[in-house]
Write a protein that holds these residues in place. Structure first.
Motif, mmCIF file in Angstrom:
data_model
loop_
_atom_site.group_PDB
_atom_site.id
_atom_site.type_symbol
_atom_site.label_atom_id
_atom_site.label_comp_id
_atom_site.label_asym_id
_atom_site.label_seq_id
_atom_site.Cartn_x
_atom_site.Cartn_y
_atom_site.Cartn_z
ATOM 1 N N ASP A 120 -1.951 3.174 3.276
ATOM 2 C CA ASP A 120 -0.925 4.069 2.730
ATOM 3 C C ASP A 120 0.385 3.326 2.501
ATOM 4 N N GLY A 121 1.069 3.623 1.409
ATOM 5 C CA GLY A 121 2.409 3.092 1.166
ATOM 6 C C GLY A 121 2.449 1.607 0.897
ATOM 7 N N GLN A 122 3.432 0.962 1.497
ATOM 8 C CA GLN A 122 3.664 -0.449 1.237
ATOM 9 C C GLN A 122 4.135 -1.159 2.498
ATOM 10 N N VAL A 123 4.001 -2.470 2.480
ATOM 11 C CA VAL A 123 4.538 -3.306 3.544
ATOM 12 C C VAL A 123 5.800 -3.957 3.001
ATOM 13 N N VAL A 124 6.862 -3.905 3.776
ATOM 14 C CA VAL A 124 8.150 -4.455 3.370
ATOM 15 C C VAL A 124 8.455 -5.644 4.271
ATOM 16 N N LEU A 125 8.751 -6.784 3.659
ATOM 17 C CA LEU A 125 9.097 -7.998 4.394
ATOM 18 C C LEU A 125 10.505 -8.405 4.023
ATOM 19 N N ALA A 126 11.332 -8.644 5.032
ATOM 20 C CA ALA A 126 12.693 -9.133 4.812
ATOM 21 C C ALA A 126 12.808 -10.522 5.426
#
Length: 131
Positions: free
Chosen positions: A23-29
């Motif tokens: 589900d959704g997305q993975v966010v990497l900073a």
């Protein structure tokens, strides 16, 4: 960005492990030290979530030391959801799988060094609240 930095830029590849679902997305900073405490990171990349692991390539990162922070934005609203007590409702993780107590880990604990030839690393998401 300093003059000539683009010529020295490298690729940073991060495998985000432990993704609960697709589900959704993975966010990497990817954060420079001065920006890390406030979360105003120089690089922010998103990738579609996939159960298990998501590999994210961050191009054109100038060589240096950066802290990594990631979260699984399961509902796709663009932010880390928390409960009334501030506990994250979505999975999150930091570079080097740095431990989290009541606050995020230090820059040093979550940092990786990007060399001119690039670097590959991994981090694991933690889910503190069940779906």
């Amino acid at each position: 960005m300093r003059a000539g930095a683009a010529l020295l830029a490298a690729a940073l590849t991060v495998t985000v492990q432990g993704v609960r679902n697709g589900d959704g997305q993975v966010v990497l900073a990817v954060c420079e030290e001065a920006a890390y405490p406030a979360g105003r990171c120089a690089f922010r990349i998103t990738a579609p979530a996939a159960e298990g692991a998501v590999r994210i390539a961050v191009p054109d990162v100038p060589p240096g030391t950066y802290a990594l922070r990631a979260y699984h934005d399961e509902n796709g609203n663009g932010r880390m959801d928390r409960n009334l007590l501030g506990v994250p409702r979505e999975g999150f993780g930091f570079g080097n799988d740095a431990p989290v107590l009541l606050v995020p880990p230090s820059f040093r604990d979550a940092a990786v060094t990007v060399r001119e030839d690039g670097v590959e690393t991994a981090l694991t998401l933690r889910y503190w609240i069940s779906p």
